[in-house]
Write an enzyme that holds these catalytic residues in place. Structure first.
Site, PDB file in Angstrom:
ATOM      1  N   LYS A  78       0.848  -1.196   0.000  1.00 38.09           N
ATOM      2  CA  LYS A  78       0.000   0.000   0.000  1.00 38.09           C
ATOM      3  C   LYS A  78       0.886   1.249   0.000  1.00 38.09           C
ATOM      4  O   LYS A  78       1.911   1.283   0.698  1.00 38.09           O
ATOM      5  CB  LYS A  78      -0.903  -0.026   1.244  1.00 38.09           C
ATOM      6  CG  LYS A  78      -1.956   1.077   1.270  1.00 38.09           C
ATOM      7  CD  LYS A  78      -2.862   0.958   2.503  1.00 38.09           C
ATOM      8  CE  LYS A  78      -3.952   2.027   2.480  1.00 38.09           C
ATOM      9  NZ  LYS A  78      -4.856   1.966   3.653  1.00 38.09           N
ATOM     10  N   SER A 155     -10.001   2.313   2.564  1.00 36.98           N
ATOM     11  CA  SER A 155      -9.016   2.972   1.733  1.00 36.98           C
ATOM     12  C   SER A 155      -8.062   2.023   1.012  1.00 36.98           C
ATOM     13  O   SER A 155      -7.480   2.424   0.001  1.00 36.98           O
ATOM     14  CB  SER A 155      -8.194   3.945   2.589  1.00 36.98           C
ATOM     15  OG  SER A 155      -7.381   3.251   3.514  1.00 36.98           O
ATOM     16  N   SER A 179     -10.482   0.177   6.790  1.00 37.32           N
ATOM     17  CA  SER A 179      -9.781   0.264   5.502  1.00 37.32           C
ATOM     18  C   SER A 179      -9.118  -1.015   5.009  1.00 37.32           C
ATOM     19  O   SER A 179      -8.701  -1.089   3.857  1.00 37.32           O
ATOM     20  CB  SER A 179      -8.717   1.363   5.558  1.00 37.32           C
ATOM     21  OG  SER A 179      -9.320   2.626   5.447  1.00 37.32           O
TER      22      SER A 179
END
Lengths: 486, 95
Positions: A78, A155, A179
């Site tokens: 990420k 997210s 997320s």
């Protein structure tokens, strides 16, 4: 024969040990898949050369028998994790071109275990969002989309999509209010947010420090156990990192769950809950019952206050954390007549709409005259929310709930765009867990009538991820959810 | 508690953000929607409840006040939009 990219970490690890294929071959297979699936916009930076160089070293280590736990396993990272000399932007314009000069603790643990990094994954800007639409690099397309492009969730939307579409063996995510879990549910993969303090936050770009936690997003439960074991552990560089022993999570898989007390919170079945999601939850309850687990009705009475509490505390912490972006030390700088002008121009140009909204809400609730009414009040309610869980865990060992009240929705959905609160409501089943600092996993359990993945969430006691893995492995076997997408 | 345009401008100033004049009303509306929504917390009785600052029960530990990774000036300045003579540079602040 199964394609190399469809293998789980555990399967690939065993095959690599037996020299059925090389780490370079495995990495190349993933690089091809990334090439073929760019339309999903899962990666914001691809690093095939870095991955291949690491894979080559991994093959040497296998030849010498000095291989690590994740030797030669290609991962996606990420874009919130600082990776040395590899551009890291939190998918924000304000970190344009930022190349960290150090490695986050979690990614260095993964590298030390032998993993290869395929690239940086798309996400909502500074992890603020539930649909990946706030990313400076545009939204991720859910690989389960049919005619209309659907969101991958957020997210960690890039992470979820990349795992679902076999564009990496597994990915790192972070979870501040859901997320990891919500995008995992939207994309039909398995993701766990461990207990707060389990993984070091050092080198993970901060959003809301008292809530942020790293975790793995994988093809199955076992891979989550393998990844989490590597990612966990005390780190002196994070003052909130916990000095607790990390058990072997894989050892909990396939353990008997007979007599285990499963808590079912009444508040998670509000009137009007999506019938399919409600039915899926019942199906999960029946599966556990059939294995001899005991179902216990529990109450988490402050559940309805979790979202407003979260949307005071998280923006407050964010407004403080994001004060550092001023155009002086890294990232974007937009010049101005004075120093103040330069700060203001840089921040106005560099941050997106949702991030600015949260900075301003946070600034307001912390400002003189409003601090007690909003911020302090929210911190008190936060204690009550945590106490609800402590009370509930006196009656049960683990809690089962849906992960999300909805399935993946279309990109650009009008009601979500019109009112930010509509978007925030998607976190209704996930935020309490962050406020209480507890571990929770989302695992795919079935499909909706229109063929979209549905997930259930398992919430454990603090530092008891083991019981989550035990229960999840039982549910995973019974649900037999179709892995991956061709 | 509803807020007005002046408060919106003040918060923007404190946040070091600029809001265009034609966006102030929109921001004000949005802010009031959010504040009305979080207002429901006032229903909760929190008398005698200690605010929860951190979920960690353990106290922060002390460590020796020593340099751990020093002499990294080049690495520190590597990402600076502007740097000179080993310093970050900013627009002139003293006449």
């Amino acid at each position: 024969m199964t394609k190399l990219t469809e293998l789980t970490i555990a399967q690939a690890r065993d095959a690599l040990k037996k020299k059925e294929f090389s780490a370079v071959e495995l990495t190349k297979a993933y690089i091809d898949e990334m090439d073929n699936k760019r339309k999903f916009n899962a990666y914001v930076l691809e690093t095939p050369d870095v991955a291949l160089a690491q894979a080559q070293k991994s093959d040497e280590k296998y030849a010498h028998g000095t291989n690590g736990v994740l030797e030669g396993i290609p991962l996606g990272i990420k874009d919130l994790y600082c990776t040395k000399d590899i551009r890291t932007t939190a998918c924000s314009h304000i970190l344009e071109g930022f190349e960290p000069q150090y490695e986050s603790t979690v990614t260095s643990k993964l590298l030390n275990a032998g993993a290869c990094f395929l690239g940086k994954l798309n996400m909502d800007e500074f992890a603020m969002g539930g649909s990946n639409e706030t990313s400076y690099y545009g939204p991720v397309v859910n690989p389960w989309s049919k005619d209309v492009p659907l969101v991958a969730g957020g997210s960690s939307g890039g992470s979820a999509a990349a795992v679902a579409a076999n564009m990496c063996a597994a990915a790192t995510g972070t979870d501040t209010g859901g997320s990891i879990r919500q995008p995992s549910a939207f994309c039909g993969i398995t993701g766990i947010k461990p207990t707060y303090g389990r993984c070091s936050r050092y080198g993970i770009i901060a959003f809301a420090s008292s809530l942020d936690q790293a975790g793995p997003m994988c093809k199955d439960v076992r891979d989550c156990a393998v990844m989490l074991n590597v990612m966990s552990g005390y780190d002196a560089k994070d003052s909130t990192s916990a000095k607790v022993e990390v058990p072997n999570f894989e050892a909990f898989l396939n353990q008997d769950i007979k007599g285990l007390k499963i808590g079912i919170p009444a508040e998670y079945r509000p009137e009007g809950l999506n019938a399919e999601i409600s039915a899926l939850w019942d199906k999960g309850i029946e599966m556990l019952k059939a294995r001899g687990a005991e179902i216990v009705n529990i109450s988490l009475p402050h559940t309805k206050y979790a979202l407003p509490t979260y949307y005071i505390i998280a923006p407050a912490e964010a407004s403080s954390n994001l004060a550092r972006y001023d155009g002086v030390r890294y990232g974007l700088r937009i010049n101005g007549k004075s120093l103040d002008d330069m700060y203001i121009n840089t921040r106005t140009e560099g941050f997106g709409k949702e991030v600015k909204r949260r900075i301003m809400v946070g600034t307001y609730v912390l400002s003189a005259g409003y601090y007690d009414a909003y911020y302090l009040k929210a911190q008190k309610v936060r204690r009550l929310i945590r106490q609800d869980f402590i009370n509930a865990f006196e009656k049960c060992d683990i809690i089962l709930t849906p992960t999300s009240p909805v399935t993946a929705f279309p990109i650009g959905d009008k009601s979500m765009q019109e009112n930010p609160i509509n978007m925030w409501l998607n976190d209704v089943f996930t935020v309490s867990v962050n406020l209480a600092g507890l571990p929770a996993m989302s695992l795919p359990m079935g499909l909706s009538h229109d063929g979209l993945p549905l997930g259930l969430q398992l919430i454990g006691k603090a530092f008891d991820e083991g019981t989550i893995f035990k229960t999840a492995s039982a549910l995973e076997q019974d649900a037999a959810f179709r892995k991956g997408i061709k | 508690m509803a807020i007005d345009k002046e408060t919106v401008k003040k918060i923007a100033f404190l946040s070091h953000l600029k809001i265009d004049d034609d966006k102030i009303e929109e921001t004000e509306d949005e802010f009031n929607k959010i504040l009305n929504w979080v207002e429901q917390l006032s229903e909760v009785n929190t008398d005698g409840v200690e605010p929860l600052v951190s979920v960690n029960d353990t106290n922060l530990t002390l460590r020796q006040d020593v340099v751990t990774e020093g002499n990294q000036a080049d690495a520190v300045l590597k990402n600076a939009p502007q740097a000179q003579y080993g310093y970050f540079t900013v627009p002139k602040v003293v006449e």
